[in-house]
Design a protein around this motif. Structure first.
Motif, PDB file in Angstrom:
ATOM      1  N   LEU A  26       0.858  -1.175   0.000  1.00 49.75           N
ATOM      2  CA  LEU A  26       0.000   0.000   0.000  1.00 49.75           C
ATOM      3  C   LEU A  26       0.901   1.234   0.000  1.00 49.75           C
ATOM      4  O   LEU A  26       1.636   1.474   0.954  1.00 49.75           O
ATOM      5  CB  LEU A  26      -0.899  -0.027   1.245  1.00 49.75           C
ATOM      6  N   LEU A  27       0.851   1.999  -1.078  1.00 51.31           N
ATOM      7  CA  LEU A  27       1.831   3.074  -1.246  1.00 51.31           C
ATOM      8  C   LEU A  27       1.731   4.161  -0.180  1.00 51.31           C
ATOM      9  O   LEU A  27       2.744   4.694   0.258  1.00 51.31           O
ATOM     10  CB  LEU A  27       1.723   3.670  -2.648  1.00 51.31           C
ATOM     11  N   SER A  28       0.518   4.488   0.235  1.00 50.28           N
ATOM     12  CA  SER A  28       0.379   5.538   1.257  1.00 50.28           C
ATOM     13  C   SER A  28       0.985   5.077   2.584  1.00 50.28           C
ATOM     14  O   SER A  28       1.494   5.887   3.359  1.00 50.28           O
ATOM     15  CB  SER A  28      -1.090   5.920   1.442  1.00 50.28           C
ATOM     16  N   HIS A  45       3.756  -0.690 -10.379  1.00 45.62           N
ATOM     17  CA  HIS A  45       3.290   0.555 -10.994  1.00 45.62           C
ATOM     18  C   HIS A  45       4.364   1.635 -10.883  1.00 45.62           C
ATOM     19  O   HIS A  45       5.180   1.614  -9.957  1.00 45.62           O
ATOM     20  CB  HIS A  45       2.026   0.994 -10.262  1.00 45.62           C
ATOM     21  N   ARG A  46       4.353   2.591 -11.811  1.00 44.19           N
ATOM     22  CA  ARG A  46       5.349   3.670 -11.791  1.00 44.19           C
ATOM     23  C   ARG A  46       5.287   4.497 -10.508  1.00 44.19           C
ATOM     24  O   ARG A  46       6.265   5.149 -10.129  1.00 44.19           O
ATOM     25  CB  ARG A  46       5.171   4.569 -13.001  1.00 44.19           C
ATOM     26  N   ASN A  47       4.117   4.491  -9.847  1.00 42.67           N
ATOM     27  CA  ASN A  47       3.999   5.242  -8.591  1.00 42.67           C
ATOM     28  C   ASN A  47       4.988   4.742  -7.541  1.00 42.67           C
ATOM     29  O   ASN A  47       5.358   5.482  -6.631  1.00 42.67           O
ATOM     30  CB  ASN A  47       2.578   5.128  -8.035  1.00 42.67           C
ATOM     31  N   MET A  87      -1.916   4.678  -3.619  1.00 43.83           N
ATOM     32  CA  MET A  87      -3.100   4.014  -3.089  1.00 43.83           C
ATOM     33  C   MET A  87      -3.257   4.290  -1.613  1.00 43.83           C
ATOM     34  O   MET A  87      -2.342   4.152  -0.831  1.00 43.83           O
ATOM     35  CB  MET A  87      -2.937   2.500  -3.237  1.00 43.83           C
ATOM     36  N   ASN A 119       3.257  11.484 -14.042  1.00 41.24           N
ATOM     37  CA  ASN A 119       2.702  11.111 -12.750  1.00 41.24           C
ATOM     38  C   ASN A 119       3.154  12.073 -11.683  1.00 41.24           C
ATOM     39  O   ASN A 119       2.964  13.260 -11.786  1.00 41.24           O
ATOM     40  CB  ASN A 119       3.154   9.706 -12.364  1.00 41.24           C
ATOM     41  N   LEU A 172       0.826  13.459  -6.650  1.00 36.57           N
ATOM     42  CA  LEU A 172       0.844  12.043  -6.268  1.00 36.57           C
ATOM     43  C   LEU A 172      -0.564  11.541  -5.960  1.00 36.57           C
ATOM     44  O   LEU A 172      -0.883  10.388  -6.220  1.00 36.57           O
ATOM     45  CB  LEU A 172       1.773  11.848  -5.071  1.00 36.57           C
ATOM     46  N   ALA A 174      -2.170  10.474  -9.084  1.00 38.99           N
ATOM     47  CA  ALA A 174      -1.479   9.272  -9.555  1.00 38.99           C
ATOM     48  C   ALA A 174      -1.927   8.042  -8.778  1.00 38.99           C
ATOM     49  O   ALA A 174      -2.097   6.958  -9.345  1.00 38.99           O
ATOM     50  CB  ALA A 174       0.032   9.458  -9.431  1.00 38.99           C
ATOM     51  N   LEU A 175      -2.143   8.225  -7.488  1.00 35.77           N
ATOM     52  CA  LEU A 175      -2.560   7.092  -6.654  1.00 35.77           C
ATOM     53  C   LEU A 175      -3.981   6.653  -6.991  1.00 35.77           C
ATOM     54  O   LEU A 175      -4.270   5.464  -7.077  1.00 35.77           O
ATOM     55  CB  LEU A 175      -2.453   7.446  -5.169  1.00 35.77           C
ATOM     56  N   GLN A 210      -3.958   4.821 -10.262  1.00 33.94           N
ATOM     57  CA  GLN A 210      -3.453   3.457 -10.106  1.00 33.94           C
ATOM     58  C   GLN A 210      -4.535   2.535  -9.547  1.00 33.94           C
ATOM     59  O   GLN A 210      -4.746   1.431 -10.056  1.00 33.94           O
ATOM     60  CB  GLN A 210      -2.234   3.467  -9.181  1.00 33.94           C
ATOM     61  N   GLU A 240      -7.196   1.881 -12.246  1.00 38.03           N
ATOM     62  CA  GLU A 240      -6.755   0.966 -13.309  1.00 38.03           C
ATOM     63  C   GLU A 240      -6.547  -0.454 -12.785  1.00 38.03           C
ATOM     64  O   GLU A 240      -6.815  -1.429 -13.478  1.00 38.03           O
ATOM     65  CB  GLU A 240      -5.489   1.516 -13.976  1.00 38.03           C
ATOM     66  N   MET A 241      -6.092  -0.535 -11.545  1.00 33.94           N
ATOM     67  CA  MET A 241      -5.882  -1.841 -10.928  1.00 33.94           C
ATOM     68  C   MET A 241      -7.216  -2.579 -10.752  1.00 33.94           C
ATOM     69  O   MET A 241      -7.268  -3.803 -10.798  1.00 33.94           O
ATOM     70  CB  MET A 241      -5.209  -1.634  -9.563  1.00 33.94           C
TER      71      MET A 241
END
Lengths: 121, 174
Positions: free
Chosen positions: A37-39, A57-59, B1, B60, B73, B76-77, B80, B83-84
């Motif tokens: 989870l990126l956050s 993902h690029r993120n 995310m 992004n 960001l 971008a999140l 993502q 799309e996911m």
């Protein structure tokens, strides 16, 4: 805050069965953080760490660059697209991939002496 | 995310307010028969020029330009996540014309985060700028819910002078 235990990355490559995707690769790691989870990574990762994730993902590159993460290790054999690798190279971030699962890779890193946030055990 | 979609909405709504929006319209539609979740955030803020928009979409979250600040960001999140979860992401913006962000996703997708605390998101946005009109339009099946933070406010002040107690109470409730 404990001083992080620095662990050399080079000797770990074989144990991790890691493939280097970017041109750059740091000498040492300060610790490890694991999350998909990126956050959550934005909230908890620390500079110089290796980050294990299945997200490609690029993120991931953006988040790693923001937190000054040294290496992203994609587990379960996952590989990002070439554009993502190029972006990581631009940012001075190293990307690795391993066929090991996240748990297995984390075990290898722990065995090598790597620890978590603030060097916590 | 984020682990809740309402946090994505909060993040983008905050950007809307930071961009000087006086109206932020948030639409959430849970379309069970079509297995779709739609989230739209539309504002009348200053909007983005082509270059900024391109950066947000193509690059992004570029961390360039000196400071390591994750510009864009949030978008971008959300993109993502969308799309996911087998959805689509769209953003429309122009200087002086505000910004509209639409994200859809498959409602039943296993990786779709829960909506989370939408109330708290709306409350926070209302608190950040009490003069802005923060609107929520929520629909799930036959159930509909509409909220506007300025509802009644424009009419109330005049009445406040006539019947003070009542007007003040209505003002608080709004």
């Amino acid at each position: 805050m404990k001083t992080p235990i620095l662990v050399q990355l080079q000797p770990l490559m074989a144990a991790l069965r890691a493939e280097q995707l970017t041109n750059n690769r740091p000498e040492t790691l300060t610790g490890c953080y694991i999350s998909d989870l990126l956050s959550d990574v934005l909230a908890h990762a620390e500079p110089g760490m290796i980050w294990l994730t299945i997200q490609t993902h690029r993120n991931v590159v953006s988040v790693a660059a923001t937190k000054d993460i040294a290496v992203v290790l994609f587990t379960c054999g996952r590989k990002p697209y070439a554009e993502v690798i190029a972006e990581a190279d631009e940012e001075g971030l190293a990307l690795l991939t391993t066929p090991l699962t996240t748990f297995e890779a984390a075990g290898k890193l722990w065995e090598a002496g790597l620890r978590g946030k603030n060097g916590h055990e | 995310m984020f682990d809740q979609l309402s946090l994505n909405i909060l993040d983008i709504g905050m950007n809307s307010l930071a961009a000087g929006a006086t109206v932020v319209r948030i639409t959430v539609i849970e379309d069970v028969p079509h297995d779709q979740l739609l989230i739209r955030i539309r504002d009348n803020g200053r909007g983005m020029d082509e270059k900024t928009l391109r950066d947000v979409l193509a690059k992004n979250a570029s961390t360039k330009a000196g400071r390591k600040k994750p510009i864009g960001l949030g978008l971008a999140l959300l993109r993502q996540t969308s799309e996911m979860c087998d959805g689509a992401f769209r953003i429309q913006s122009a200087p002086g014309k505000g910004t509209g962000v639409t994200a859809s996703m498959r409602l039943s997708h296993v990786d779709r985060p829960p909506l989370g605390d939408l109330n708290a998101t709306i409350f926070a946005l209302c608190a950040v700028n009490q003069d802005a009109d923060v609107q929520l339009h929520y629909r799930s099946g036959d159930q509909k819910f509409h909220f506007s933070s300025q509802e009644g406010k424009h009419n109330e002040p005049r009445r406040t002078q006539e019947t003070q107690g009542k007007g003040a109470a209505a003002g608080c409730a709004a």
